[in-house]
Design an enzyme around this catalytic site. Structure first.
Site, PDB file in Angstrom:
ATOM      1  N   GLU A  19     115.326  66.927  95.142  1.00 43.31           N
ATOM      2  CA  GLU A  19     115.007  65.769  94.936  1.00 43.31           C
ATOM      3  C   GLU A  19     115.401  64.749  94.845  1.00 43.31           C
ATOM      4  O   GLU A  19     114.330  64.381  95.114  1.00 43.31           O
ATOM      5  CB  GLU A  19     114.577  66.570  93.158  1.00 43.31           C
ATOM      6  CG  GLU A  19     113.471  67.275  92.296  1.00 43.31           C
ATOM      7  CD  GLU A  19     114.002  69.213  92.246  1.00 43.31           C
ATOM      8  OE1 GLU A  19     114.033  69.396  91.639  1.00 43.31           O
ATOM      9  OE2 GLU A  19     115.507  69.007  92.810  1.00 43.31           O
ATOM     10  N   ALA A  48     108.006  72.181  93.504  1.00 47.09           N
ATOM     11  CA  ALA A  48     106.433  72.096  92.745  1.00 47.09           C
ATOM     12  C   ALA A  48     105.675  71.287  93.894  1.00 47.09           C
ATOM     13  O   ALA A  48     106.191  71.259  95.416  1.00 47.09           O
ATOM     14  CB  ALA A  48     106.821  70.688  91.879  1.00 47.09           C
ATOM     15  N   GLU A  90     114.402  75.937  89.311  1.00 46.34           N
ATOM     16  CA  GLU A  90     114.608  75.723  87.959  1.00 46.34           C
ATOM     17  C   GLU A  90     113.867  76.535  86.755  1.00 46.34           C
ATOM     18  O   GLU A  90     114.943  77.023  85.435  1.00 46.34           O
ATOM     19  CB  GLU A  90     113.183  74.565  87.459  1.00 46.34           C
ATOM     20  CG  GLU A  90     114.339  73.172  88.227  1.00 46.34           C
ATOM     21  CD  GLU A  90     114.320  71.865  87.892  1.00 46.34           C
ATOM     22  OE1 GLU A  90     114.687  71.039  87.371  1.00 46.34           O
ATOM     23  OE2 GLU A  90     112.951  71.608  88.836  1.00 46.34           O
ATOM     24  N   GLY A 131     111.543  72.952  91.499  1.00 43.00           N
ATOM     25  CA  GLY A 131     111.289  73.623  90.267  1.00 43.00           C
ATOM     26  C   GLY A 131     111.021  75.012  90.228  1.00 43.00           C
ATOM     27  O   GLY A 131     110.885  75.726  89.171  1.00 43.00           O
TER      28      GLY A 131
END
Length: 260
Positions: A135, A66, A115, A112
């Protein structure tokens, strides 16, 4: 479809979405997530699109995570809204899409990015791919479904290790633990994705959509996936695709599914 951060190409029933932020290693920011959501919804509504492939531009990254600069100063409330909006508008949308989605992971798929790949229906990877959920090294946890989908794919113990160490694994390691289905050289990645898409497109799109719903329901709390399978199986008998498929089989010819 014209977007700033993604490219969409449609040909012969196959749609390709390319996340196109090479200078940022295709990192997901809010604008890119919104564009991806819009593209997936539009393609889902297009009956001519039978399969979607999602990948990243260049050879370095699928999605390298991200865009941290966007949320580094968020409050507790803003952080919660960020995760909820992302999950509902994109990641859950992709997982529950009735059109099959193949993630072609070319390079880094972190945070992300991983994901997003995990929300896709299955994954293939280039041999230079690296995957992980880093993360916790930033003092936060995966917020776009990573803590839920990774254990489903690789098992609780392996998922806990990957999340807690914030480490990356190679494409071969990802294949060994069931995170990806195939690993090939980078130049073979898109040809393989297209080959798999071609195989999928030979089959009934109606039946495939039903199968996606049945498989997904197995992972939903309070939902009996077996009951979904029974219902979807029964409903299949009322489709034109079932009539064509069974007739073609009995007539010893290839079916031409109408998609209804």
């Amino acid at each position: 479809m014209n977007f700033e951060n993604i490219l969409v190409d449609i040909a012969n029933g196959l749609a390709k979405i390319t996340i196109n932020r090479p200078k940022k290693l295709n990192a997901l920011n809010s604008a890119t997530i919104a564009e991806l959501s819009s593209a997936f919804k539009t393609l889902e509504d297009d009956r001519n699109v039978k399969v979607i492939i999602i990948t990243g531009s260049g050879e370095k990254a699928f999605v390298a995570g991200a865009d941290i600069s966007e949320f580094a100063n968020f409050s507790v409330e803003e952080g919660g809204k960020l995760a909820r909006l992302g999950q509902e508008s994109l990641f859950d949308l992709v997982e529950n899409l009735s059109t099959p989605v193949i993630a072609a992971v070319n390079g880094f798929a972190l945070g992300g990015g991983l994901e997003l790949a995990m929300a896709s229906h299955f994954r293939i990877a280039s041999d230079n791919a690296k995957m992980g959920l880093p993360e916790v090294s930033l003092g936060v946890i995966p917020g776009y479904g990573g803590t839920q989908r990774l254990p489903q794919l690789v098992g609780k113990g392996k998922a806990m290790e990957l999340i807690m160490t914030a480490g990356m694994i190679s494409a071969d390691e990802a294949k060994d633990c069931g995170l990806v289905n195939h690993v090939v050289a980078q130049e073979e990645l898109m040809p393989l994705a297209e080959k798999l898409a071609s195989k999928i497109m030979r089959n009934s799109s109606v039946a495939i959509s039903a199968a996606i719903r049945a498989v997904n329901d197995n992972f939903k709390d309070g939902v009996n996936g077996y009951e979904t399978e029974i219902t979807e199986f029964g409903d299949s008998f009322g489709t034109e695709d079932f009539k064509e498929g069974t007739t073609a089989f009995l007539e010893k010819r290839k079916p031409e599914f109408p998609g209804t």
